[in-house]
Enzyme design. Structure first.
Site, PDB file in Angstrom:
ATOM      1  NE  ARG A 146      38.361   2.142  28.657  1.00 52.85           N
ATOM      2  CZ  ARG A 146      38.126   3.335  29.182  1.00 52.85           C
ATOM      3  NH1 ARG A 146      37.819   3.442  30.472  1.00 52.85           N
ATOM      4  NH2 ARG A 146      38.188   4.428  28.441  1.00 52.85           N
ATOM      5  CE  LYS A 170      41.932   2.278  27.608  1.00 49.14           C
ATOM      6  NZ  LYS A 170      42.014   2.504  26.139  1.00 49.14           N
ATOM      7  CG  HIS A 237      36.240  -3.509  22.937  1.00 50.17           C
ATOM      8  ND1 HIS A 237      36.422  -2.550  23.914  1.00 50.17           N
ATOM      9  CD2 HIS A 237      36.691  -2.944  21.780  1.00 50.17           C
ATOM     10  CE1 HIS A 237      36.958  -1.463  23.383  1.00 50.17           C
ATOM     11  NE2 HIS A 237      37.120  -1.678  22.093  1.00 50.17           N
ATOM     12  NE  ARG A 240      34.660   1.220  26.743  1.00 50.92           N
ATOM     13  CZ  ARG A 240      34.580   2.211  27.626  1.00 50.92           C
ATOM     14  NH1 ARG A 240      33.839   2.067  28.714  1.00 50.92           N
ATOM     15  NH2 ARG A 240      35.241   3.336  27.441  1.00 50.92           N
ATOM     16  CG  HIS A 263      35.714   7.586  25.586  1.00 49.61           C
ATOM     17  ND1 HIS A 263      34.708   7.439  24.662  1.00 49.61           N
ATOM     18  CD2 HIS A 263      36.250   6.350  25.753  1.00 49.61           C
ATOM     19  CE1 HIS A 263      34.631   6.173  24.288  1.00 49.61           C
ATOM     20  NE2 HIS A 263      35.559   5.505  24.945  1.00 49.61           N
ATOM     21  CE1 TYR A 272      31.253   2.922  20.499  1.00 45.51           C
ATOM     22  CE2 TYR A 272      32.138   4.867  21.566  1.00 45.51           C
ATOM     23  CZ  TYR A 272      32.141   3.508  21.374  1.00 45.51           C
ATOM     24  OH  TYR A 272      33.042   2.733  22.051  1.00 45.51           O
TER      25      TYR A 272
END
Length: 295
Positions: A146, A170, A237, A240, A263, A272
């Protein structure tokens, strides 16, 4: 004649005006409430939840976008709250209503050959900024980072000899992501020309030696794409997304890609798998999107 449910429409809009709402917002609220009134039973001064559900379904059947429905539902809910506070409504009939979910927006992916061709452009040996930008692109696409993760990287997070980069994602969740051999080479070239001031730990720095901010990183990427004659806008983005999409196309190992991307939920990665890759179909001799390179 105004619907009885809207008897307090003007006082309500006056209150919104006093709260500083813009004329555009007021017009939208008026329009959404008048549209609702046309869908309610003629004398329903106290509409029920079932009335509101029917109104929402009718708008949905007319083809209105879920985002528009969500906005209208917000306007209805707030007006009902106003009536409730004025003791003109017994309950809020839309308090628990939810708009239909919008269709899932699939990520854009750049064709593998195209992005590899862009990254493989010859680099000037004496341009420190271009060398730095090339290293950033290699990490964004080669490791699927990211933009915020790229920004947060410190020099000590990169283990060139081991071929890993320690990433803080994150929720402060840390993970180790493998580096491609191209990323290792690009980072080694960059570190040799990196400008840094005393006590600065950032991996990617500006020409003044301080940590490069995310906005500048994005601008430099856009400039890099333009310099390499890309006819497509390329964002961090998008790189990625392309990394994840190409990797999943080759390996089909959703859980492995989930771990690499950082994730928390598997469903976030599974989006995806829904991409149409017919125009990207290729024969891979490795699962990594940077496996095939010019000699």
């Amino acid at each position: 004649m105004l619907h009885p449910f809207l008897a307090q429409l003007e006082p309500y809009l006056t209150q919104l005006t006093q709260q500083g709402k813009s004329p555009h917002t007021l017009a939208a609220y008026r329009r959404d409430l008048l549209e609702l009134a046309n869908l309610l039973p003629p004398h329903a001064a106290q509409p029920t939840r079932a009335d509101m559900v029917r109104a929402l379904k009718q708008l949905s059947q007319r083809g209105q976008h879920p985002r528009s429905l969500a906005r209208k539902l917000t306007a209805w809910r707030q007006f009902c709250e106003y009536l409730l506070n004025m003791q003109l409504l017994n309950t809020n009939p839309v308090a628990t209503l939810k708009a239909p979910k919008p269709p899932e927006r699939l990520p854009k992916a750049i064709e593998r050959e195209k992005i590899n061709h862009l990254i493989d452009q010859d680099m000037p040996d004496d341009d420190a900024l271009q060398i730095r930008d090339h290293a950033m692109v290699e990490l964004l696409y080669g490791s699927g980072l990211r933009l915020s993760e790229l920004y947060a990287l410190n020099v000590d997070d990169v283990l060139l000899d081991a071929g890993w980069v320690q990433v803080s994602g994150k929720g402060s969740r840390e993970r180790q992501v493998p580096l491609t051999r191209q990323s290792v080479a690009a980072l080694a070239d960059y570190l040799a020309v990196r400008v840094v001031v005393a006590d600065e730990t950032a991996l990617f720095t500006s020409q003044h030696g301080r940590r490069l901010c995310t906005r500048q990183m994005a601008k430099r990427l856009a400039a890099w794409a333009q310099k390499n004659q890309s006819n497509q806008h390329i964002s961090p983005h998008m790189l990625r997304h392309s990394y994840a999409s190409h990797l999943l196309q080759a390996s089909r190992d959703v859980r492995a890609v989930q771990e690499l991307l950082g994730h928390q939920s598997l469903s976030t990665t599974q989006i995806y798998t829904k991409l149409d890759f017919e125009h990207l179909a290729q024969v891979y001799d490795d699962t990594h999107p940077r496996a095939k390179r010019k000699k």
